[in-house]
Design an enzyme around this catalytic site. Structure first.
Site, PDB file in Angstrom:
ATOM      1  N   ASN A  11       1.469  -8.726 -18.106  1.00  0.00           N
ATOM      2  CA  ASN A  11       0.803  -7.511 -17.611  1.00  0.00           C
ATOM      3  C   ASN A  11       1.330  -6.296 -18.475  1.00  0.00           C
ATOM      4  OD1 ASN A  11      -0.374  -5.680 -16.058  1.00  0.00           O
ATOM      5  ND2 ASN A  11       0.684  -6.029 -14.116  1.00  0.00           N
ATOM      6  N   TRP A  12       0.271  -6.099 -19.178  1.00  0.00           N
ATOM      7  CA  TRP A  12       0.623  -4.768 -20.000  1.00  0.00           C
ATOM      8  C   TRP A  12       0.352  -3.768 -19.403  1.00  0.00           C
ATOM      9  CZ3 TRP A  12      -1.259  -6.794 -25.446  1.00  0.00           C
ATOM     10  CH2 TRP A  12      -0.361  -7.650 -25.918  1.00  0.00           C
ATOM     11  N   LYS A  13      -0.222  -3.532 -18.137  1.00  0.00           N
ATOM     12  CA  LYS A  13      -0.455  -2.330 -17.350  1.00  0.00           C
ATOM     13  C   LYS A  13      -1.221  -1.402 -18.389  1.00  0.00           C
ATOM     14  CE  LYS A  13       3.329  -3.319 -14.459  1.00  0.00           C
ATOM     15  NZ  LYS A  13       4.433  -3.197 -13.568  1.00  0.00           N
ATOM     16  N   HIS A  98      -2.573  -6.578  -7.555  1.00  0.00           N
ATOM     17  CA  HIS A  98      -1.154  -6.218  -7.902  1.00  0.00           C
ATOM     18  C   HIS A  98      -0.686  -4.996  -6.901  1.00  0.00           C
ATOM     19  CE1 HIS A  98       1.684  -4.363 -10.292  1.00  0.00           C
ATOM     20  NE2 HIS A  98       2.110  -5.555 -11.197  1.00  0.00           N
ATOM     21  N   GLU A 100       0.720  -2.251  -7.557  1.00  0.00           N
ATOM     22  CA  GLU A 100       0.160  -0.885  -7.934  1.00  0.00           C
ATOM     23  C   GLU A 100      -1.223  -0.680  -7.782  1.00  0.00           C
ATOM     24  OE1 GLU A 100       1.511  -1.371 -12.052  1.00  0.00           O
ATOM     25  OE2 GLU A 100       3.435  -1.778 -11.506  1.00  0.00           O
ATOM     26  N   GLU A 167       5.867 -10.981  -6.184  1.00  0.00           N
ATOM     27  CA  GLU A 167       6.248  -9.678  -6.852  1.00  0.00           C
ATOM     28  C   GLU A 167       6.895  -8.795  -5.742  1.00  0.00           C
ATOM     29  OE1 GLU A 167       4.599  -9.142 -11.090  1.00  0.00           O
ATOM     30  OE2 GLU A 167       3.247  -8.177  -9.772  1.00  0.00           O
ATOM     31  N   GLY A 173       9.472  -2.969 -12.352  1.00  0.00           N
ATOM     32  CA  GLY A 173       9.823  -1.762 -12.922  1.00  0.00           C
ATOM     33  C   GLY A 173      11.034  -0.966 -12.451  1.00  0.00           C
ATOM     34  N   SER A 206      10.880  -7.197 -12.625  1.00  0.00           N
ATOM     35  CA  SER A 206      12.008  -7.125 -13.549  1.00  0.00           C
ATOM     36  C   SER A 206      12.563  -8.303 -14.216  1.00  0.00           C
ATOM     37  CB  SER A 206      13.092  -6.284 -12.984  1.00  0.00           C
ATOM     38  OG  SER A 206      12.787  -5.081 -12.386  1.00  0.00           O
ATOM     39  N   GLY A 227       6.053  -7.564 -16.675  1.00  0.00           N
ATOM     40  CA  GLY A 227       5.554  -6.289 -17.105  1.00  0.00           C
ATOM     41  C   GLY A 227       6.303  -5.790 -18.224  1.00  0.00           C
ATOM     42  N   GLY A 228       7.170  -5.002 -18.019  1.00  0.00           N
ATOM     43  CA  GLY A 228       7.898  -4.287 -19.155  1.00  0.00           C
ATOM     44  C   GLY A 228       8.377  -5.153 -20.333  1.00  0.00           C
TER      45      GLY A 228
HETATM   46  P1  PGA Z   1       8.135  -5.599 -14.334  1.00  0.00           P
HETATM   47  O1  PGA Z   1       6.604  -5.855 -13.951  1.00  0.00           O
HETATM   48  O2  PGA Z   1       8.319  -6.803 -15.195  1.00  0.00           O
HETATM   49  O3  PGA Z   1       8.068  -4.367 -15.483  1.00  0.00           O
HETATM   50  O4  PGA Z   1       8.951  -5.261 -13.062  1.00  0.00           O
HETATM   51  C1  PGA Z   1       6.131  -6.662 -13.360  1.00  0.00           C
HETATM   52  C2  PGA Z   1       4.667  -6.555 -12.795  1.00  0.00           C
HETATM   53  O5  PGA Z   1       4.436  -5.616 -12.184  1.00  0.00           O
HETATM   54  O6  PGA Z   1       3.881  -7.660 -12.822  1.00  0.00           O
END
Ligand code: PGA
Length: 248
Positions: A11-13, A98, A100, A167, A173, A206, A227-228
């Site tokens: 997930n590159w956001k 998600h 967010e 998640e 994050g 994470s 994500g990251g």
């Molecule tokens: P993260 O994000 O790996 O940066 O914690 C995961 C996500 O939000 O899907």
């Protein structure tokens, strides 16, 4: 029971430049090398980068995902992108629900459910995200929250096209990862609520190359939503390799 093929989803956001998007695939495939176990890889760039990434991933086994999906096929929905539009450009997946989107953009269970059904109706596969906040976990409400969020799957038409991503919001994050036991327990709890026991449940929050092995060693964990650590082609390849190595 059919074997649950592991899924590794990125997930590159709201990250990456067009140049980074276009140059990712060769670096990633080289770093990943040939894998002998079966696996699925899904990468979800920003909407505006989807056509370029579909092009970049052409001829590879990488599947392309969007980071959301409109709750309707077309119409007066400024700023939204619909499932038919995504399918038309070559997208196979959408991430829905998600945290967010739920937290920063106030998407509630009803809206998220409509997005899920709209995505499935046009043939997309969906990574459906659930997870509790730190406050909810501390208050002993984690299972209750996840059960409520999973409630929208109750009468969904194509559960075989849905993968769940558990998640925990406190792990996204933050660098604070759920322990393999915490993830395993919630995955087992979630599985009992699903319409089909064959559905895959990914862990997200994470995930990094150095914790991927311990997490994927848990048979309840069917892959990751990253994500990251997925922004770097070598890092994402390491997550996958280290994860799969723990299964052998
Ligand atoms: P993260 O994000 O790996 O940066 O914690 C995961 C996500 O939000 O899907």
């Amino acid at each position: 029971m059919t074997p649950r093929t592991p899924i590794f989803a990125a997930n590159w956001k709201m990250n990456q430049t067009l140049k980074e998007v276009s140059s990712f695939v060769p670096k990633f495939t080289e770093a990943l090398g040939r894998q002998t176990t079966s696996l699925e890889i899904v990468i979800a760039p920003a909407f505006v980068h989807l056509p370029a990434f579909v092009n970049a991933a052409d001829g590879t086994s990488i599947q392309v995902g969007a980071q959301n999906c409109a709750p309707a096929k077309s119409g007066a929905f400024t700023g939204e992108v619909s499932a038919p539009m995504l399918v038309e450009i070559g997208c196979q997946w959408a991430i829905v629900g998600h945290s967010e989107r739920r937290q920063l953009f106030a998407e509630d269970d009803a809206l998220v459910g409509n997005r899920l059904r709209a995505a499935l109706a046009d043939g997309l596969q969906v990574i459906f995200c659930v997870g509790e906040t730190l406050e909810e976990r501390r208050g002993g409400l984690a299972e209750q929250v996840v059960a409520r969020q999973l409630g929208v799957l109750k009468d969904v038409a194509h559960p075989e096209r849905v993968a769940i991503a558990y998640e925990p919001v406190w792990a996204i994050g933050t660098g604070e990862v759920a322990t393999p036991a915490q993830a395993r327990d919630m995955h087992a709890f979630a599985r009992a609520k699903l319409p089909s026991k064959d559905m895959r449940i990914l862990y997200g929050g994470s995930v990094k190359p150095d914790n991927a092995g311990a997490l994927l060693a848990e048979p309840e964990i069917d892959g990751f939503l990253v994500g990251g650590a997925s922004l770097d082609p070598v890092g994402f390849a390491s997550v996958i390799r280290n994860g799969l190595a723990s299964r052998r």
